[in-house]
Every structure is written in C-alpha cells, then in structure tokens.
Design a protein around this motif. Structure first.
Motif, PDB file in Angstrom:
ATOM      1  N   ALA A 132     142.619  88.654   2.603  1.00  0.00           N
ATOM      2  CA  ALA A 132     142.696  87.220   1.809  1.00  0.00           C
ATOM      3  C   ALA A 132     142.203  86.439   2.687  1.00  0.00           C
ATOM      4  O   ALA A 132     143.279  85.887   3.597  1.00  0.00           O
ATOM      5  CB  ALA A 132     143.447  86.559   1.308  1.00  0.00           C
ATOM      6  N   TYR A 133     140.450  86.125   3.052  1.00  0.00           N
ATOM      7  CA  TYR A 133     140.248  85.423   3.613  1.00  0.00           C
ATOM      8  C   TYR A 133     140.141  83.406   3.147  1.00  0.00           C
ATOM      9  O   TYR A 133     140.507  83.622   1.594  1.00  0.00           O
ATOM     10  CB  TYR A 133     139.106  85.640   4.528  1.00  0.00           C
ATOM     11  CG  TYR A 133     138.934  86.644   4.364  1.00  0.00           C
ATOM     12  CD1 TYR A 133     139.153  86.753   6.547  1.00  0.00           C
ATOM     13  CD2 TYR A 133     138.639  88.157   4.314  1.00  0.00           C
ATOM     14  CE1 TYR A 133     138.800  87.478   7.372  1.00  0.00           C
ATOM     15  CE2 TYR A 133     138.119  88.424   5.055  1.00  0.00           C
ATOM     16  CZ  TYR A 133     138.195  89.212   6.373  1.00  0.00           C
ATOM     17  OH  TYR A 133     138.739  89.786   7.093  1.00  0.00           O
ATOM     18  N   GLU A 134     140.919  82.651   4.027  1.00  0.00           N
ATOM     19  CA  GLU A 134     140.319  81.166   3.796  1.00  0.00           C
ATOM     20  C   GLU A 134     139.228  80.448   2.637  1.00  0.00           C
ATOM     21  O   GLU A 134     137.898  81.351   3.356  1.00  0.00           O
ATOM     22  CB  GLU A 134     140.223  80.825   4.644  1.00  0.00           C
ATOM     23  CG  GLU A 134     141.257  79.202   4.800  1.00  0.00           C
ATOM     24  CD  GLU A 134     141.415  77.697   6.050  1.00  0.00           C
ATOM     25  OE1 GLU A 134     142.316  77.462   5.189  1.00  0.00           O
ATOM     26  OE2 GLU A 134     140.569  78.530   6.707  1.00  0.00           O
ATOM     27  N   ASN A 135     139.370  80.037   1.587  1.00  0.00           N
ATOM     28  CA  ASN A 135     138.520  80.017   0.870  1.00  0.00           C
ATOM     29  C   ASN A 135     137.345  81.184  -0.214  1.00  0.00           C
ATOM     30  O   ASN A 135     136.046  81.449   0.362  1.00  0.00           O
ATOM     31  CB  ASN A 135     137.765  78.603   1.284  1.00  0.00           C
ATOM     32  CG  ASN A 135     137.888  77.528   2.099  1.00  0.00           C
ATOM     33  OD1 ASN A 135     139.785  77.306   0.933  1.00  0.00           O
ATOM     34  ND2 ASN A 135     138.346  76.638   2.792  1.00  0.00           N
ATOM     35  N   LEU A 151     138.610  83.272  12.074  1.00  0.00           N
ATOM     36  CA  LEU A 151     138.583  84.041  11.158  1.00  0.00           C
ATOM     37  C   LEU A 151     139.510  84.607  10.817  1.00  0.00           C
ATOM     38  O   LEU A 151     140.499  83.954   9.549  1.00  0.00           O
ATOM     39  CB  LEU A 151     136.785  84.047  10.761  1.00  0.00           C
ATOM     40  CG  LEU A 151     136.780  84.521   8.572  1.00  0.00           C
ATOM     41  CD1 LEU A 151     136.569  83.336   8.301  1.00  0.00           C
ATOM     42  CD2 LEU A 151     135.777  85.091   8.693  1.00  0.00           C
ATOM     43  N   TYR A 152     139.987  85.891  11.165  1.00  0.00           N
ATOM     44  CA  TYR A 152     141.000  86.689  10.488  1.00  0.00           C
ATOM     45  C   TYR A 152     142.194  85.986  11.250  1.00  0.00           C
ATOM     46  O   TYR A 152     143.395  86.105  10.326  1.00  0.00           O
ATOM     47  CB  TYR A 152     141.081  87.601  11.534  1.00  0.00           C
ATOM     48  CG  TYR A 152     142.171  88.307  10.990  1.00  0.00           C
ATOM     49  CD1 TYR A 152     141.909  89.938   9.830  1.00  0.00           C
ATOM     50  CD2 TYR A 152     143.173  89.309  12.335  1.00  0.00           C
ATOM     51  CE1 TYR A 152     142.722  90.442  10.003  1.00  0.00           C
ATOM     52  CE2 TYR A 152     144.267  89.724  11.920  1.00  0.00           C
ATOM     53  CZ  TYR A 152     144.064  90.651  10.514  1.00  0.00           C
ATOM     54  OH  TYR A 152     144.895  91.195  10.744  1.00  0.00           O
ATOM     55  N   SER A 153     142.375  84.767  12.051  1.00  0.00           N
ATOM     56  CA  SER A 153     143.564  83.736  12.289  1.00  0.00           C
ATOM     57  C   SER A 153     144.506  83.250  11.274  1.00  0.00           C
ATOM     58  O   SER A 153     145.344  82.653  11.117  1.00  0.00           O
ATOM     59  CB  SER A 153     143.973  83.274  13.892  1.00  0.00           C
ATOM     60  OG  SER A 153     142.746  81.716  12.905  1.00  0.00           O
ATOM     61  N   LYS A 154     143.122  82.744  10.277  1.00  0.00           N
ATOM     62  CA  LYS A 154     143.130  81.892   9.462  1.00  0.00           C
ATOM     63  C   LYS A 154     143.436  82.639   7.806  1.00  0.00           C
ATOM     64  O   LYS A 154     143.520  81.812   6.446  1.00  0.00           O
ATOM     65  CB  LYS A 154     142.252  81.174   8.958  1.00  0.00           C
ATOM     66  CG  LYS A 154     142.260  80.084  10.141  1.00  0.00           C
ATOM     67  CD  LYS A 154     141.391  78.803   9.975  1.00  0.00           C
ATOM     68  CE  LYS A 154     140.607  78.118  11.431  1.00  0.00           C
ATOM     69  NZ  LYS A 154     139.334  76.924  11.122  1.00  0.00           N
ATOM     70  N   ASN A 177     148.202  86.526   8.821  1.00  0.00           N
ATOM     71  CA  ASN A 177     147.558  87.100  10.188  1.00  0.00           C
ATOM     72  C   ASN A 177     147.130  86.984  10.989  1.00  0.00           C
ATOM     73  O   ASN A 177     146.419  87.643  12.284  1.00  0.00           O
ATOM     74  CB  ASN A 177     146.116  87.856   9.998  1.00  0.00           C
ATOM     75  CG  ASN A 177     146.046  88.454   8.529  1.00  0.00           C
ATOM     76  OD1 ASN A 177     147.297  89.515   8.306  1.00  0.00           O
ATOM     77  ND2 ASN A 177     144.861  88.137   7.375  1.00  0.00           N
ATOM     78  N   ARG A 178     148.349  85.474  11.631  1.00  0.00           N
ATOM     79  CA  ARG A 178     148.398  84.554  13.392  1.00  0.00           C
ATOM     80  C   ARG A 178     149.054  85.860  14.086  1.00  0.00           C
ATOM     81  O   ARG A 178     148.626  85.843  15.687  1.00  0.00           O
ATOM     82  CB  ARG A 178     149.145  83.565  13.184  1.00  0.00           C
ATOM     83  CG  ARG A 178     147.791  82.041  12.645  1.00  0.00           C
ATOM     84  CD  ARG A 178     148.542  80.582  13.085  1.00  0.00           C
ATOM     85  NE  ARG A 178     147.791  79.893  12.297  1.00  0.00           N
ATOM     86  CZ  ARG A 178     146.821  79.647  12.081  1.00  0.00           C
ATOM     87  NH1 ARG A 178     145.956  80.107  13.529  1.00  0.00           N
ATOM     88  NH2 ARG A 178     145.867  78.535  11.827  1.00  0.00           N
TER      89      ARG A 178
END
Length: 324
Positions: A132-135, A151-154, A177-178
């Motif tokens: 699930a990506y941010e926004n 992008l992945y870390s968020k 996913n941090r």
C-alpha cells in the motif's frame, strides 16, 4: 502438474546497449497445460490447456470441489530502453478436473490500487498480501534507485482476507516498510516478524485477535514446516542453523545441524509421516575464492523430532542423479 512459462509480471528490464534498435516484438507465450499422472509419473494425461493469451501465476490452491488458479494477461510497456511488465484482468479461477470446465470466481483488480498476491488460505477464504503506497502513488519506470527506496520506505505491507463466498475483502494488518519484516500463514493464523523486534506476532484471521507467539532474536520467518515456523537470524552470514517455533504453543527448538560440506542451512523439502526429507550435503568443487561448483545434492531422511533437536541421525538416500 502445471507446465507453464516463467511469470515475469511486475518486472523491469533495461537494455544497456545504446543506439540499438528498440523496436519491441512481443513473443507468444507458451500455453500453460495442466496434466494428471500417477505419483511415479506413469499414465500421464492432459487435463486442461489454458488459453494462449493467459498467464497462470505460481499460486495453486485445491479443495474438494476443484483447483484454484490466478490467471491474467501480460502487458509490456516500452519507454526508450526500458521495458516494464505489468498485468491486467487478474482473476481467481476454478477448474473442475472432472468436467474440465474453467470458471471465473472473482477479479483481483481491486479499487484500492494494491497489487494483491495470494499467500495462503483457510476455511473458504484466501489470505492476500500487497504493498500500500502512500497516497496510492506506486512510482514510475524512470525513477532512480534512491527515489524507489524513498517511495518504498513510506509504504506499508498490507494483509487481507478474501471470502470466496461473499467476495468480501477485509484488511487485517499492516506493517511499515521502513525496516525488514517477514510473514507466514498457517491454519488461519497470520504470523508477522520484524527485525526491530524479537516478537513473532500471531493474528487470528477468523476473529482479528493479536497475540505474541514467541520472542527470540532469531525470529526471521523462512517458512512453515509441519506445524513449525522455520526461523533464522536476520544476518544469515554467521549463523546458518535453524530455529523451529511450534505454532501450537510457541515452544522454541534449536537445530544446530547444517549441511556437511559447508555450514549452509539444511534445505527442508517435505515431510512424510514422522520423517523429514532434507538436503543435508552436496558434492562440489571448492575454489580459492570460497565459491562452489555443485555437481550433486544429497538427500536424506531424518525423524522430525531428531531434526528439531539437532540430532545427527540422517538416513542418506542413494543418489542416481544431480538431485536438482
């Protein structure tokens, strides 16, 4: 037995030859075919040939009334020297071996923008996992490695259940996913581990309750064997032994056995009654730089209780081939 091409969905390839003609020609995929045969390979029969334009994913589920597959159509987008492979029309389908009829059960093209993968099942429900990506922003093909990492870390890894009767999708858990994490599902329980914590969480997918199954430093879940979580250290360079965590009571068992020709971890193949089939050794040429050229993998049976306890009671199998 399902005979099919490699599934390269969600991949990206870059042609490093500048000035080359980048005209793209899409080759016709080899048709996936389902066969039926005796366990010794005899009496092989073709049960069902899938359509030429259909790709079948690796996940296969079975029930008393049929075999379930995930099918889709592959789309390749060419941008300069970059080819991005994605898919459309992802569906869960059921095949009845008796009638040889394929029926679409439901679509996996959800409105949430998450590319869901089937990672397990229980009762009449599937267990799904996706990013699930941010926004809802999953990025573009021309992003740099640093931009992809940011992008992945968020983003978060989401887990959901999908009831095959009601076709209701219910999200049950998310992991940021941090940091590194892993998971497994078994008998209607989702197990989650994170490098930042020693705990292995158990989420009951039937009622949503969460508890701690066990706590150990070596909590990196590598899979399920029998009713055991197979765990290792997060840094696999120093310790190649296996830690078994009983899903019934959280008891931890440490197997100190490794492959005989090296300190690599045992490769657990399958179980048969009270026995485990493992790769416990191999024949290889060892070079001065520490690399190996393997010529034969060696298999053995061992009692599961001896495996969990780390007892060297392997019963080697006479090998007549390379083993892989």
């Amino acid at each position: 037995m399902l005979d099919k091409d490699l599934d390269d969905d969600n991949s990206m390839t870059i042609d490093l030859m500048p000035g080359q003609n980048m005209r793209f020609v899409q080759s016709e995929a080899r048709r996936a075919i389902l066969y039926q045969m005796n366990l010794d390979g005899t009496d092989r029969k073709k049960i069902y040939p899938f359509a030429d334009d259909i790709t079948v994913e690796d996940t296969i589920l079975a029930s008393a009334d049929g075999i379930y597959f995930v099918t889709k159509k592959i789309v390749r987008d060419i941008d300069g020297n970059t080819t991005v492979t994605t898919s459309t029309d992802r569906n869960i389908v059921k095949l009845s071996p008796e009638s040889k009829q394929l029926k679409t059960i439901l679509s996996l093209q959800t409105d949430d923008g998450i590319f869901w993968s089937v990672v397990g099942c229980y009762d009449n429900s599937l267990v799904l996992e996706g990013i699930a990506y941010e926004n809802g922003d999953s990025g573009t093909a021309n992003m740099s490695d640093a931009q992809w990492r940011e992008l992945y870390s968020k983003s978060k890894t989401a887990f959901a259940t999908l009831d095959l009767n009601s076709q209701k999708l219910t999200e049950v858990y998310q992991v940021k996913n941090r940091g590194r994490h892993d998971s497994a599902t078994h008998n209607g329980i989702l197990y989650i581990c994170e490098e930042a914590s020693n705990d292995i969480l158990a989420i009951d997918l039937r009622n949503g309750s969460t508890s701690t199954l066990a706590s150990l430093t070596q909590n990196n879940i590598n899979g399920i064997f029998s009713d055991m979580l197979v765990c290792r250290t997060w840094d696999m360079t120093a310790d190649h032994t296996l830690y078994f965590v009983d899903t019934k009571d959280g008891q931890i068992r440490h197997c100190t056995l490794t492959q005989k020709a090296s300190d690599w971890a045992l490769d657990l193949i399958c179980e048969a009654g009270d026995d485990a089939l493992v790769i416990y050794d191999f024949k290889a040429d060892v070079y001065s730089d520490g690399s190996y050229e393997i010529h034969q993998y060696k298999y053995a049976l061992i009692k599961k209780e001896d495996l969990y306890a780390g007892k060297n009671t392997f019963r080697p199998i006479d090998m007549i081939g390379a083993g892989y």
